[in-house]
Design a protein around this motif. Structure first.
Motif, PDB file in Angstrom:
ATOM      1  N   LYS A   1      13.673  11.127  32.304  1.00 20.57           N
ATOM      2  CA  LYS A   1      12.869   9.920  32.148  1.00 20.57           C
ATOM      3  C   LYS A   1      13.148   9.286  30.787  1.00 20.57           C
ATOM      4  O   LYS A   1      12.784   9.850  29.765  1.00 20.57           O
ATOM      5  CB  LYS A   1      11.374  10.248  32.257  1.00 20.57           C
ATOM      6  N   LYS A   2      13.772   8.125  30.787  1.00 19.09           N
ATOM      7  CA  LYS A   2      14.017   7.401  29.547  1.00 19.09           C
ATOM      8  C   LYS A   2      12.976   6.302  29.323  1.00 19.09           C
ATOM      9  O   LYS A   2      12.881   5.748  28.237  1.00 19.09           O
ATOM     10  CB  LYS A   2      15.422   6.788  29.553  1.00 19.09           C
ATOM     11  N   ARG A   3      12.238   6.009  30.363  1.00 14.87           N
ATOM     12  CA  ARG A   3      11.132   5.056  30.242  1.00 14.87           C
ATOM     13  C   ARG A   3       9.910   5.650  30.913  1.00 14.87           C
ATOM     14  O   ARG A   3       9.992   6.143  32.039  1.00 14.87           O
ATOM     15  CB  ARG A   3      11.483   3.710  30.861  1.00 14.87           C
TER      16      ARG A   3
ATOM     17  N   LYS B   1       5.888   4.981  31.930  1.00 17.06           N
ATOM     18  CA  LYS B   1       4.850   3.961  32.089  1.00 17.06           C
ATOM     19  C   LYS B   1       3.596   4.339  31.298  1.00 17.06           C
ATOM     20  O   LYS B   1       3.044   3.528  30.565  1.00 17.06           O
ATOM     21  CB  LYS B   1       4.520   3.768  33.565  1.00 17.06           C
TER      22      LYS B   1
ATOM     23  N   ILE C   1      13.133   6.952  23.702  1.00 12.85           N
ATOM     24  CA  ILE C   1      12.490   6.604  24.968  1.00 12.85           C
ATOM     25  C   ILE C   1      11.549   5.423  24.749  1.00 12.85           C
ATOM     26  O   ILE C   1      11.087   5.174  23.626  1.00 12.85           O
ATOM     27  CB  ILE C   1      11.713   7.792  25.566  1.00 12.85           C
ATOM     28  N   ILE C   2      11.282   4.699  25.817  1.00  9.34           N
ATOM     29  CA  ILE C   2      10.351   3.579  25.767  1.00  9.34           C
ATOM     30  C   ILE C   2       9.094   3.971  26.536  1.00  9.34           C
ATOM     31  O   ILE C   2       9.166   4.442  27.668  1.00  9.34           O
ATOM     32  CB  ILE C   2      10.965   2.307  26.393  1.00  9.34           C
TER      33      ILE C   2
ATOM     34  N   ASP D   1       5.534   2.456  27.875  1.00 11.99           N
ATOM     35  CA  ASP D   1       4.768   1.224  28.096  1.00 11.99           C
ATOM     36  C   ASP D   1       3.333   1.353  27.597  1.00 11.99           C
ATOM     37  O   ASP D   1       2.805   0.433  26.974  1.00 11.99           O
ATOM     38  CB  ASP D   1       4.778   0.859  29.583  1.00 11.99           C
TER      39      ASP D   1
ATOM     40  N   GLN E   1       9.032   1.324  20.341  1.00 11.09           N
ATOM     41  CA  GLN E   1       9.159   2.442  21.279  1.00 11.09           C
ATOM     42  C   GLN E   1       7.918   2.576  22.150  1.00 11.09           C
ATOM     43  O   GLN E   1       7.994   3.046  23.277  1.00 11.09           O
ATOM     44  CB  GLN E   1       9.413   3.756  20.520  1.00 11.09           C
TER      45      GLN E   1
ATOM     46  N   LYS F   1       4.846   0.260  23.675  1.00 12.52           N
ATOM     47  CA  LYS F   1       4.427  -1.129  23.886  1.00 12.52           C
ATOM     48  C   LYS F   1       2.928  -1.306  23.649  1.00 12.52           C
ATOM     49  O   LYS F   1       2.496  -2.302  23.072  1.00 12.52           O
ATOM     50  CB  LYS F   1       4.795  -1.575  25.309  1.00 12.52           C
TER      51      LYS F   1
END
Length: 243
Positions: free
Chosen positions: A91-93, A95, A116-117, A119, A158, A160
């Motif tokens: 998982k690089k993103r 939620k 990683i990002i 949200d 990184q 949000k």
């Protein structure tokens, strides 16, 4: 599961192929053996069944070594970093990331270098009661620095959306929940030299939705986390308003 190699089917097809080949060529060698074809086939079927079971088990073990997160078990990792790396390789993103711990310092250090990002990041970590804060100013300052580093991750993009709630408990467990499909679960051990502190000694567990009851387990922890996050957040706002 998508793209799962069906080793059992491969072994079965190969076994039947061998059986058919033996039957086809039996006519060439039947005069050399006194036993009947039916007897030979019965023996071969038994051997093929045993071989099928043995190779199926071996392939299953091989698949676990190749990709342990595809197994249907709770996985024990040697340390928290290994558990994080295994999940973040998938998982690089994210939620929604939920973290529940005493300081979240170690958890935080694994997020920054992996790029990683996230949200929405919901963090719960400790806020010392006034008496403990006066007695342990160094630790209280460390917790404030950790708070600032979380905010820096948000400023860097990184994270949000960042929400932080501080609790006043000395926890005996910690969790990191990645969306609703992975969870790291671990326990703290008392620090013998300091009754007010704990340390991480035990290997963490990784629970995935591949586990038979994994989805239900993760969902139970999410529901508990969200309820506590809401309640502690309400207390925090009331305390802030009263100052």
């Amino acid at each position: 599961m998508k793209n799962k190699i069906n080793y059992e089917q491969i072994v079965e097809i190969a076994s039947y192929g061998i059986l058919i080949a033996i039957v086809v060529f039996w006519n060439f060698f039947s005069n050399l053996f006194p036993i009947k074809l039916e007897q030979v086939i019965s023996i071969l079927i038994g051997l093929i069944a045993a071989t099928n079971i043995a190779w199926t088990r071996k392939f299953n073990k091989m698949e676990k070594k190749i990709d342990p997160l595809k197994t249907s078990e709770m996985l024990v990792y040697p340390d928290l970093q290994s558990a994080f790396n295994a999940i973040l390789s998938k998982k690089k993103r994210i939620k929604t990331l939920r973290t529940y711990s005493n300081s979240s310092n170690i958890i935080q250090t694994f997020i920054r270098p992996n790029n990683i990002i996230i949200d929405h990041c919901k963090v719960m970590f400790r806020n010392l009661p006034p008496q403990e804060e006066a007695e342990n100013k160094r630790y209280a300052l460390e917790l404030e620095n950790i708070l600032q580093r979380w905010r820096n991750l948000e400023k860097a993009g990184q994270i949000k959306k960042l929400e932080i709630v501080r609790h006043r408990y000395l926890l005996t467990e910690y969790q990191v929940i990645f969306d609703d499909d992975y969870m790291i679960l671990g326990i703290y051990h008392p620090e013998p030299s300091d009754p007010s502190s704990v340390v991480i000694k035990s290997s963490p567990l990784v629970i995935t939705t591949e586990l038979k009851e994994g989805k239900k387990i993760i969902q139970t922890y999410i529901e508990r986390f969200d309820a506590m996050f809401k309640e502690e957040g309400k207390k925090q706002r009331l305390q802030g308003a009263s100052k």
